[in-house]
Structure formats: structure tokens, C-alpha cells
Design a protein around this motif. Structure first.
Motif, mmCIF file in Angstrom:
data_model
loop_
_atom_site.group_PDB
_atom_site.id
_atom_site.type_symbol
_atom_site.label_atom_id
_atom_site.label_comp_id
_atom_site.label_asym_id
_atom_site.label_seq_id
_atom_site.Cartn_x
_atom_site.Cartn_y
_atom_site.Cartn_z
ATOM 1 N N THR A 1 -7.025 0.706 17.380
ATOM 2 C CA THR A 1 -7.409 1.987 17.989
ATOM 3 C C THR A 1 -6.214 2.515 18.777
ATOM 4 O O THR A 1 -5.193 1.828 18.930
ATOM 5 C CB THR A 1 -8.623 1.818 18.907
ATOM 6 N N GLN A 2 -6.350 3.734 19.277
ATOM 7 C CA GLN A 2 -5.242 4.361 19.992
ATOM 8 C C GLN A 2 -5.547 4.510 21.476
ATOM 9 O O GLN A 2 -6.674 4.793 21.867
ATOM 10 C CB GLN A 2 -4.948 5.756 19.397
ATOM 11 N N ILE B 1 -0.979 1.559 19.952
ATOM 12 C CA ILE B 1 -1.946 1.071 18.964
ATOM 13 C C ILE B 1 -2.431 -0.304 19.429
ATOM 14 O O ILE B 1 -1.649 -1.234 19.562
ATOM 15 C CB ILE B 1 -1.322 0.972 17.552
ATOM 16 N N THR C 1 1.762 6.848 22.444
ATOM 17 C CA THR C 1 0.481 6.389 21.908
ATOM 18 C C THR C 1 0.588 4.918 21.541
ATOM 19 O O THR C 1 1.409 4.529 20.718
ATOM 20 C CB THR C 1 0.065 7.204 20.676
ATOM 21 N N LYS D 1 -3.727 6.579 24.803
ATOM 22 C CA LYS D 1 -2.704 7.573 25.123
ATOM 23 C C LYS D 1 -2.133 7.332 26.517
ATOM 24 O O LYS D 1 -2.833 7.432 27.519
ATOM 25 C CB LYS D 1 -3.302 8.975 25.027
#
Length: 452
Positions: free
Chosen positions: A440-441, A435, A433, A443
């Protein structure tokens, strides 16, 4: 297609009753009015011309050569596929596509009647055709694209099947009504939904303005986009026939322009994919190769990976990117003679040197066509030493569907395994993940792949 039921019913009626008055021109006189050549008229059986409801002449502004592969979207009863068959000769190939089963049946009969053995007719929508990527030289169409509710998807499919620098030449209805404040935007028109009451069958609903069609093709990846003029054909007071041509820009050129523009005009430290510390990539690289390894980082952008590798003692590093602007950023930042820079699209990358490790944080997932993905792995295999390692990171199946304004393909282990050719195998995978600079993330999934 928009309101398929209405369209199929109307064109089934036309297929069964070619002499019926549908309120628009058709037949041999219509073909002659559009400039269809006498030699075509003489070679094609007379009964076929009864079905000619041509909006224009898609053959006027494009050269079809012997041996070409031609795709006709909305082939109807087959007039244009028979003309194309004459032009391509026996060494060429012509594919007709139509959504109306009765039209497909009649087009097949007409091809047989005319002795055209190089013709295939498929029943299909226009936005998902069972044709290989980049296998068509020329796409033609005659009064059919306007019948689709999502023209954006149709032009994307045309782009997919055309060879690099392939051409589309089509005639279609355009909206010539006076503009009003209630007009839809291009995006709304491109993929609007019919409520079933609009007149799709007669080419009124869904018909776009000339300028909108031109812009839509440009956005789909075409250049030399041109309207060659209007025809006599009309289906309503607000419509008129027009002919268009465009040329497919090779995807490598699109990528080069896109990424150069981005790195010239955007702060790369603030884009969503930027990593202040590429720790996962560094961790995997250290796990699989020593400091004396030859490393290539493809699609490097302006990543800090090379900075980290240099500080950790790695000295044989090649950076590859399609955008010279991104390579210039890195060069001015690190000022190191231990790094080699190669400005190239990844599918065109060639190197006499073999590498111990291939690193790709986020290039592979931008390759939307199967053919491009096959080319990618061919380049990868040719670039790696025996037992070499490739570290490829992509968005995973529950991650983003776009990046930097471009569509991507998401992956998991099963999907990646289906892409790998013989001689490459996954030895490790790990979800990650990221950042973003906006907190925000995103994936990702990392694949460690070995050349065996």
C-alpha cells in the motif's frame, strides 16, 4: 456536549430558579451530605450554596495545594470553583468551564461576591478549551462529564491540559442497571449520538457503567484509575453518583511503553512504515553532509538507515530511541562499534556532542501538543552545530492520520513553517510516497531545515 439545547435549557432554569424542585438533591443540605467542610461553608456566601447540585465531593480524594492551578469542568454556578479558590489561595488559579451562558454569568457574580480574585470562568465545551497544554495541576468535575456524548474526547482534553502526573478528581453519575445483551460497547458509549429524545439533562442518557469509565480513562493515558465509592445521589432508578480519581501518565512514559511493546511483539520488517531501502533519507543525507559528519538519527526504531550509512562510509552515528528493544534489535543486527546508542525520549534527549545532521523520519508527527513540539525544536537546536542540517519527514496533509495505532499531525510547508522557532528555516521540501510491506502507499513529506 450531548443534546446541548436540552442541557442548556435545563441548567438555565436551574440558574434562574435554584429553589425549584428538579427531582434531585441540591442546596446546602446536599453539600453537607457529601462532606463539604464547615470552613468552606462559612467562607462562601450562603446564597451560593442554594445552587449546589453536587453528585459527590471531588475534593475528598485529591490534595489541592496553595499555588495550584485547578480546572473545573461544568462549574455551574460556581460552588466548587469557590472551594478550589479557598484551597489554592491567592497564589493559585482556578478556571471554571461551563456550556450554559447563564451559569457562566452567575458563577462570575458568585466569584466576585466571594472576593475570589484568582477565578476565571469560561463558556466552552469540554473537548476544546482555550487553555495551554500541560498548564493545570488538578482537574475537577461534579456531575458534568456524563452529560457529554463523546467522553473519549473529554478525557483526551483533560490529558492535554494536565501537567505530567497531574490528577483528575470527579464525581459523576454511573449506570447501575442490570446489564443486558443490548448494551453498547465502550466505544459506542464513549462517542454516541443522542437522537434528541433521550434524557440527557437528568443524567440518564449517556451515563456509563463504573467499569467502562475506568477503562476509558486508562485508554486515555491515566494510571492509578480508581472509583472511591458510590454516593447517596441519584437521578433515576438506574443511576447512582460515584467519585473517581486518576493520574496523568507523562507522554514520554506512554511512548516508551507503546514502542517497547511493539518491537517486542511485532515483526518490525512487516510494519507499515518499514523501508527495506531508506533511499530518500540516504539521498538527502549524502547531499548535505560528508562521510566525516556527526549524524544523529532520532526515533530510529529498527530502521535500516544506519546499515546503509555504514556501508557508505559514515562512521560517526548516534541512534536515539525511546524503546530499548528497538536499539537492541539494531545492535544485534549490525554489530558495529562505530555506532552510539542512546535510549531516551526525544524530548528528554541531551547530548554534550553537537551534530552536523539531525535525521527524523517519523517522530515529529507523533507530537500532538504545541508544547511538545516546542520542546522538540529546543532539543534539536541545542543538538545541532551552527549551520547544521535537520532532515524531518512526516505524513503529509493528504496522507494517513494514524500510525502504529497512534494519532499523528499531518504537515505541509505552510504548517511546518508555523512550527519552526527563530533560528531554523526550511531550505528544501520534497513529497515522497512510501510503498509499505503490504504494497500500500503512504504519503510523506521531507523537510530539510537549517540552523541559522
Amino acid at each position: 456536549m450531548a443534546d446541548n439545547k436540552q442541557i442548556i435549557e435545563l441548567y438555565t432554569d436551574l440558574a434562574q430558579n435554584p429553589n425549584k424542585d428538579f427531582g434531585w438533591d441540591k442546596g446546602l443540605s446536599n453539600a453537607k451530605a457529601h462532606g463539604y467542610k464547615d470552613e468552606w461553608i462559612e467562607k462562601i456566601p450562603a446564597q451560593v450554596w442554594e445552587f449546589c447540585a453536587a453528585v459527590g465531593n471531588p475534593f475528598e480524594s485529591v490534595e489541592i495545594k496553595k499555588g495550584d492551578t485547578v480546572l473545573d469542568l461544568g462549574c455551574g454556578a460556581g460552588v466548587d470553583i469557590l472551594v478550589a479558590s479557598i484551597l489554592t489561595g491567592e497564589s493559585g488559579k482556578v478556571i471554571g468551564v461551563d456550556i450554559t451562558p447563564k451559569m457562566v454569568e452567575i458563577a462570575q457574580k458568585h466569584a466576585s461576591l466571594a472576593g475570589c480574585k484568582n477565578v476565571t470562568v469560561l463558556e466552552s465545551s469540554f473537548d476544546k478549551i482555550d487553555i495551554e497544554d500541560e498548564s493545570v495541576d488538578i482537574v475537577i468535575s461534579n456531575g458534568a462529564i456524563n452529560l457529554t456524548s463523546c467522553k473519549e474526547s473529554v478525557f483526551a482534553e483533560v490529558y492535554r491540559v494536565l501537567k505530567p502526573n497531574g490528577k483528575i478528581s470527579f464525581a459523576d453519575m454511573i449506570d447501575i442497571s442490570e446489564p443486558s445483551s443490548e448494551c453498547c460497547s465502550i466505544e459506542q458509549n464513549a462517542c454516541c449520538e443522542s437522537d434528541g429524545q433521550e434524557d440527557w439533562g437528568n443524567c440518564v442518557a449517556g451515563t456509563m457503567r463504573e467499569s467502562e469509565l475506568l477503562e476509558l480513562m486508562q485508554k486515555a493515558g491515566f494510571r492509578d484509575v480508581e472509583c472511591h465509592g458510590h454516593t447517596h445521589y441519584t437521578t433515576a432508578e438506574t443511576t447512582r453518583g460515584a467519585t473517581f480519581t486518576a493520574t496523568k501518565i507523562p507522554s514520554s512514559e506512554l511512548r516508551e511503553a507503546h514502542w517497547n511493546n511493539l518491537f517486542q511483539n511485532v515483526d518490525y520488517t512487516q510494519v507499515f512504515w518499514h523501508q527495506n531501502s531508506p533511499r530518500k533519507s540516504v539521498e538527502l543525507i549524502k547531499k548535505y553532509v560528508k562521510e566525516n559528519a556527526n549524524i544523529v538519527d532520532v526515533g530510529c526504531g529498527a530502521s535500516y538507515l544506519v546499515d546503509s550509512l555504514l556501508s557508505d562510509g559514515y562512521e560517526k552515528i548516534t541512534l536515539v530511541d525511546t524503546a530499548k528493544s528497538s536499539l537492541d534489535i539494531v545492535d544485534s543486527r549490525i554489530k558495529s562499534d562505530k555506532v552510539k546508542y542512546v535510549c531516551s525520549d526525544i524530548l528528554n534527549f541531551k547530548s554534550e556532542q553537537k551534530y552536523d545532521l539531525w535525521h527524523d523520519r517519523a517522530v515529529f508527527h507523533f507530537l500532538l501538543s504545541k508544547k511538545e513540539r516546542e520542546q522538540y525544536f529546543e532539543v534539536l537546536k541545542n543538538s545541532l552545530n551552527s549551520n547544521g542540517i535537520a532532515i524531518i519527514s512526516t505524513f503529509r496533509v493528504d496522507g494517513p492520520i494514524q500510525c502504529a495505532g497512534l494519532d499523528i499531525v499531518q504537515y505541509d510547508v505552510e504548517k511546518m513553517n508555523k512550527e519552526l522557532p527563530r533560528g531554523l528555516e526550511i531550505v528544501q521540501s520534497e513529497e515522497f510516497t512510501h510503498i509499505t510491506p503490504k504494497e500500500t502507499q503512504q504519503k510523506y513529506i521531507y523537510f530539510v531545515i537549517k540552523k541559522v
